[in-house]
Write a protein that holds these residues in place. Structure first.
Motif, PDB file in Angstrom:
ATOM      1  N   THR A 188       0.834  -1.208   0.000  1.00 43.32           N
ATOM      2  CA  THR A 188       0.000   0.000   0.000  1.00 43.32           C
ATOM      3  C   THR A 188       0.863   1.250   0.000  1.00 43.32           C
ATOM      4  OG1 THR A 188      -1.747  -1.169   1.211  1.00 43.32           O
ATOM      5  CG2 THR A 188      -1.810   1.236   1.238  1.00 43.32           C
ATOM      6  N   VAL A 189       1.934   1.224   0.776  1.00 47.69           N
ATOM      7  CA  VAL A 189       2.815   2.388   0.836  1.00 47.69           C
ATOM      8  C   VAL A 189       3.545   2.589  -0.485  1.00 47.69           C
ATOM      9  CG1 VAL A 189       4.892   3.317   1.931  1.00 47.69           C
ATOM     10  CG2 VAL A 189       3.100   2.296   3.332  1.00 47.69           C
ATOM     11  N   THR A 190       4.095   1.509  -1.048  1.00 50.32           N
ATOM     12  CA  THR A 190       4.924   1.627  -2.249  1.00 50.32           C
ATOM     13  C   THR A 190       4.109   1.828  -3.524  1.00 50.32           C
ATOM     14  OG1 THR A 190       4.985  -0.793  -2.422  1.00 50.32           O
ATOM     15  CG2 THR A 190       6.802   0.292  -1.256  1.00 50.32           C
ATOM     16  N   ARG A 191       2.875   1.324  -3.558  1.00 52.70           N
ATOM     17  CA  ARG A 191       2.093   1.382  -4.800  1.00 52.70           C
ATOM     18  C   ARG A 191       0.947   2.391  -4.764  1.00 52.70           C
ATOM     19  NH1 ARG A 191       1.508  -4.912  -6.930  1.00 52.70           N
ATOM     20  NH2 ARG A 191       3.754  -5.417  -6.818  1.00 52.70           N
ATOM     21  N   VAL A 192       0.582   2.863  -3.588  1.00 56.00           N
ATOM     22  CA  VAL A 192      -0.530   3.815  -3.485  1.00 56.00           C
ATOM     23  C   VAL A 192      -0.051   5.162  -2.957  1.00 56.00           C
ATOM     24  CG1 VAL A 192      -2.780   4.277  -2.439  1.00 56.00           C
ATOM     25  CG2 VAL A 192      -2.198   1.950  -3.163  1.00 56.00           C
ATOM     26  N   VAL A 193       0.644   5.145  -1.823  1.00 54.18           N
ATOM     27  CA  VAL A 193       1.013   6.396  -1.159  1.00 54.18           C
ATOM     28  C   VAL A 193       2.199   7.071  -1.855  1.00 54.18           C
ATOM     29  CG1 VAL A 193       1.770   7.450   0.998  1.00 54.18           C
ATOM     30  CG2 VAL A 193       0.107   5.572   1.040  1.00 54.18           C
ATOM     31  N   LEU A 194       3.290   6.336  -2.022  1.00 57.23           N
ATOM     32  CA  LEU A 194       4.502   6.939  -2.569  1.00 57.23           C
ATOM     33  C   LEU A 194       4.327   7.510  -3.975  1.00 57.23           C
ATOM     34  CD1 LEU A 194       7.456   4.710  -1.292  1.00 57.23           C
ATOM     35  CD2 LEU A 194       6.814   7.012  -0.588  1.00 57.23           C
ATOM     36  N   PRO A 195       3.665   6.794  -4.906  1.00 60.42           N
ATOM     37  CA  PRO A 195       3.477   7.403  -6.236  1.00 60.42           C
ATOM     38  C   PRO A 195       2.706   8.718  -6.188  1.00 60.42           C
ATOM     39  CG  PRO A 195       3.053   5.044  -6.335  1.00 60.42           C
ATOM     40  CD  PRO A 195       3.196   5.392  -4.885  1.00 60.42           C
ATOM     41  N   THR A 196       1.801   8.841  -5.225  1.00 59.65           N
ATOM     42  CA  THR A 196       1.005  10.069  -5.128  1.00 59.65           C
ATOM     43  C   THR A 196       1.821  11.247  -4.610  1.00 59.65           C
ATOM     44  OG1 THR A 196      -0.966   8.734  -4.715  1.00 59.65           O
ATOM     45  CG2 THR A 196      -1.093  11.068  -4.153  1.00 59.65           C
ATOM     46  N   ILE A 197       2.683  10.992  -3.640  1.00 56.46           N
ATOM     47  CA  ILE A 197       3.437  12.080  -3.017  1.00 56.46           C
ATOM     48  C   ILE A 197       4.816  12.264  -3.643  1.00 56.46           C
ATOM     49  CG2 ILE A 197       2.249  11.711  -0.826  1.00 56.46           C
ATOM     50  CD1 ILE A 197       4.803  10.386   0.201  1.00 56.46           C
ATOM     51  N   LEU A 198       5.166  11.416  -4.629  1.00 54.59           N
ATOM     52  CA  LEU A 198       6.509  11.489  -5.206  1.00 54.59           C
ATOM     53  C   LEU A 198       6.828  12.863  -5.809  1.00 54.59           C
ATOM     54  CD1 LEU A 198       9.160  10.097  -5.840  1.00 54.59           C
ATOM     55  CD2 LEU A 198       8.132   9.209  -7.953  1.00 54.59           C
ATOM     56  N   PRO A 199       5.932  13.492  -6.594  1.00 53.19           N
ATOM     57  CA  PRO A 199       6.269  14.828  -7.110  1.00 53.19           C
ATOM     58  C   PRO A 199       6.550  15.847  -6.007  1.00 53.19           C
ATOM     59  CG  PRO A 199       4.419  13.907  -8.320  1.00 53.19           C
ATOM     60  CD  PRO A 199       4.659  12.998  -7.147  1.00 53.19           C
ATOM     61  N   ALA A 200       5.745  15.834  -4.950  1.00 52.03           N
ATOM     62  CA  ALA A 200       5.976  16.756  -3.831  1.00 52.03           C
ATOM     63  C   ALA A 200       7.274  16.428  -3.113  1.00 52.03           C
ATOM     64  CB  ALA A 200       4.805  16.701  -2.854  1.00 52.03           C
ATOM     65  N   LEU A 201       7.577  15.148  -2.978  1.00 55.28           N
ATOM     66  CA  LEU A 201       8.815  14.746  -2.314  1.00 55.28           C
ATOM     67  C   LEU A 201      10.032  15.198  -3.123  1.00 55.28           C
ATOM     68  CD1 LEU A 201      10.057  13.205   0.062  1.00 55.28           C
ATOM     69  CD2 LEU A 201       9.912  11.115  -1.294  1.00 55.28           C
ATOM     70  N   LEU A 202       9.950  15.079  -4.440  1.00 56.74           N
ATOM     71  CA  LEU A 202      11.046  15.544  -5.293  1.00 56.74           C
ATOM     72  C   LEU A 202      11.194  17.066  -5.214  1.00 56.74           C
ATOM     73  CD1 LEU A 202      10.530  13.291  -8.441  1.00 56.74           C
ATOM     74  CD2 LEU A 202      12.393  13.161  -6.775  1.00 56.74           C
ATOM     75  N   THR A 203      10.068  17.761  -5.117  1.00 53.13           N
ATOM     76  CA  THR A 203      10.126  19.215  -4.958  1.00 53.13           C
ATOM     77  C   THR A 203      10.828  19.586  -3.656  1.00 53.13           C
ATOM     78  OG1 THR A 203       8.091  19.514  -6.226  1.00 53.13           O
ATOM     79  CG2 THR A 203       8.754  21.325  -4.790  1.00 53.13           C
ATOM     80  N   GLY A 204      10.460  18.919  -2.567  1.00 58.71           N
ATOM     81  CA  GLY A 204      11.119  19.171  -1.292  1.00 58.71           C
ATOM     82  C   GLY A 204      12.601  18.848  -1.342  1.00 58.71           C
ATOM     83  N   PHE A 205      12.945  17.751  -2.024  1.00 61.54           N
ATOM     84  CA  PHE A 205      14.357  17.388  -2.193  1.00 61.54           C
ATOM     85  C   PHE A 205      15.107  18.481  -2.948  1.00 61.54           C
ATOM     86  CE2 PHE A 205      17.672  15.613  -4.879  1.00 61.54           C
ATOM     87  CZ  PHE A 205      18.459  14.921  -3.976  1.00 61.54           C
ATOM     88  N   ALA A 206      14.507  18.978  -4.036  1.00 63.74           N
ATOM     89  CA  ALA A 206      15.149  20.015  -4.840  1.00 63.74           C
ATOM     90  C   ALA A 206      15.342  21.297  -4.031  1.00 63.74           C
ATOM     91  CB  ALA A 206      14.325  20.300  -6.092  1.00 63.74           C
ATOM     92  N   LEU A 207      14.323  21.682  -3.262  1.00 64.40           N
ATOM     93  CA  LEU A 207      14.435  22.891  -2.448  1.00 64.40           C
ATOM     94  C   LEU A 207      15.502  22.738  -1.364  1.00 64.40           C
ATOM     95  CD1 LEU A 207      10.648  23.779  -2.002  1.00 64.40           C
ATOM     96  CD2 LEU A 207      12.322  24.969  -3.430  1.00 64.40           C
ATOM     97  N   ALA A 208      15.530  21.579  -0.711  1.00 57.89           N
ATOM     98  CA  ALA A 208      16.541  21.350   0.330  1.00 57.89           C
ATOM     99  C   ALA A 208      17.939  21.335  -0.270  1.00 57.89           C
ATOM    100  CB  ALA A 208      16.252  20.025   1.042  1.00 57.89           C
TER     101      ALA A 208
END
Length: 282
Positions: A188-208
């Motif tokens: 559920t985490v790898t196939r439902v949650v992570l794909p949904t938040i991946l763009p935001a997570l990459l944005t946070g990574f880029a900003l940091a």
């Protein structure tokens, strides 16, 4: 031309696209593009051969490796633990949650020099935390490890505040549906949650990452500033400026600008790919 006509044909409740676009471009040029162009033009005093000579100096290359390597490591660590912090703050209700939520923003408000002094005092060999590592022969302050610690400190809020709203809006019905269909928690985490938040997570990574590359105040106290070991590129730029080597300083800054732009551009491409994949999956 056709694109402009298509935009004009689209109805809009709020008019004024032309003036708004003009103001946006003018403001962006004044605040961002013109200063960056001036930085690049300043290096013209050196010429191409002089620029390459400065950019390929062993000390400059070593400082760039320290800055970008430490920034990538810190941003990656913040990506993992920032996601965990955001998850806890969104999904669980516990005493002191609002206090922890407010504490996440402290690195934004705290002067970087104060943060650097505090981190140095804590992680020095005789500090509150550093002395325990010193017993095992591990030195944190005045080494590249200390740089990573400082960059993690100043970069964590960028990941948490970017991912937190996306997690808050994530509908739990999708997770419940996945569980109903037999998916385990990990699936559920790898196939439902992570794909949904991946763009935001990459944005946070880029900003940091972007914040860490240019960090100066909190790093110089804990780094030790040893050439070829723990000297960061921003400090080398300041050193050149203090020696009135303005062309050399701008050349190093231009190299940092080029590398940062290429890396952030690659991250943006990865974000776009993640959004397209999420849209196709939906």
């Amino acid at each position: 031309m056709a694109f402009a006509k298509a935009l004009r044909r689209q109805p809009s409740i709020i008019p004024g696209f032309g003036p708004a676009l003009g103001f946006t471009l003018a403001y962006l040029a004044l605040i961002v593009l013109i200063p960056l162009a001036a930085l690049v033009l300043r290096t013209a005093d050196l010429g191409l051969s002089g620029f390459l000579t400065v950019a390929t100096e062993p000390r400059v290359i070593a400082a760039l490796k320290v800055s970008f390597g430490s920034s990538l490591i810190a941003a990656a660590i913040n990506g993992v633990f920032g996601l965990l912090v955001a998850w806890v703050l969104v999904r669980y209700d516990f005493p002191g949650r609002r206090l922890i939520d407010a504490a996440v923003d402290l690195p934004f408000a705290l002067p970087t020099a104060v943060a650097g002094i505090a981190l140095t005092a804590i992680y020095a060999p005789n500090g509150m935390i550093g002395r325990f590592f010193a017993e095992w022969g591990i030195k944190i302050a005045y080494t590249p490890r200390g740089i990573v610690i400082a960059l993690i400190f100043i970069g964590l809020p960028f990941v948490v505040r970017t991912v937190q709203p996306v997690l808050a809006e994530l509908d739990r019905e999708y997770e419940e549906a996945a569980a109903t269909l037999g998916a385990g928690r990990l699936q559920t985490v790898t196939r439902v949650v992570l794909p949904t938040i991946l763009p935001a997570l990459l944005t946070g990574f880029a900003l940091a990452f972007a914040r860490a590359v240019g960090e100066y105040g909190s790093v110089i106290f804990i780094a030790g500033n040893i050439p070829f070991v723990s000297e960061i590129a921003p400090l080398l730029i300041v050193t050149r400026l203090e020696g009135f080597d303005y062309a050399g300083a701008t050349a190093i800054a231009a190299v940092m600008l080029i590398i940062s732009f290429l890396m952030l551009f690659a991250i943006n491409l990865l974000q776009a790919w993640a959004r397209r994949r999420m849209g196709q999956a939906g």
